[in-house]
Design an enzyme around this catalytic site. Structure first.
Site, mmCIF file in Angstrom:
data_model
loop_
_atom_site.group_PDB
_atom_site.id
_atom_site.type_symbol
_atom_site.label_atom_id
_atom_site.label_comp_id
_atom_site.label_asym_id
_atom_site.label_seq_id
_atom_site.Cartn_x
_atom_site.Cartn_y
_atom_site.Cartn_z
ATOM 1 C CD GLN A 88 -2.784 -1.223 0.083
ATOM 2 O OE1 GLN A 88 -3.096 -0.102 -0.598
ATOM 3 N NE2 GLN A 88 -2.841 -2.349 -0.590
ATOM 4 C CG ASN A 89 5.258 3.063 0.818
ATOM 5 O OD1 ASN A 89 5.434 4.089 0.093
ATOM 6 N ND2 ASN A 89 5.612 3.409 2.081
ATOM 7 N NE ARG A 90 -0.195 6.325 -0.381
ATOM 8 C CZ ARG A 90 -0.682 7.410 0.090
ATOM 9 N NH1 ARG A 90 -1.554 7.721 -0.529
ATOM 10 N NH2 ARG A 90 -0.500 8.021 1.072
#
Length: 161
Positions: free
Chosen positions: A42-44
């Protein structure tokens, strides 16, 4: 959750052509499991950097490294070791900073950026007295920073290119 003493377990990404240095705090639990930066799905970070570099989002460690180096970007973290609960930056204590001279003495870094407020604060406390260099703090790409959409992150992060 208990405190655990964590030591950074992988090397910075840079080469002699690196001009931009992006610093996080310390690899998350997922990143440590993957043995590479920004490993939480989920880290962008990788999606955002790819958009800034006008490239496809890299999937493998090799693709990520190649994209960084091709665009003269170095990445590392502010912390070499610390006590932390899980991946909670707010729980960090007993910090030993990384030796940024490993990068700064071998590259022409023109700007240092922090991926998030905590990385910026830790840099200012532990690193800036050693480097004498300012840091520009950008909003965190972490999934914990859900208030920032990818588009808003892109607007702020576009200063790096």
């Amino acid at each position: 959750m208990e405190y655990e003493h964590i030591t950074h377990s992988f090397e910075p990404i840079y080469n002699e052509d690196s001009e931009i240095l992006i610093l996080g705090t310390l690899p998350s639990v997922k990143s440590r499991e993957n043995n590479f930066y920004y490993g939480h799905k989920q880290n962008r970070f990788w999606k955002l950097l790819a958009k800034l570099c006008k490239e496809e989002t890299p999937q493998t460690i090799e693709e990520k490294t190649s994209m960084l180096l091709h665009h003269h970007i170095a990445i590392w973290d502010v912390i070499q070791s610390c006590d932390i609960k899980g991946s909670s930056d707010s729980s960090i204590k007993n910090v030993t900073p990384t030796d940024l001279n490993q990068i700064l003495n071998h590259c022409q870094i023109r700007q240092i950026y922090a991926n998030g407020n905590k990385a910026g604060a830790l840099y200012k406390k532990y690193q800036q007295p050693l480097t004498g260099r300012e840091i520009l703090v950008l909003p965190s790409t972490s999934p914990a920073n859900a208030a920032w959409s990818l588009e808003r992150l892109y607007e702020k992060w576009s200063v790096i290119h």
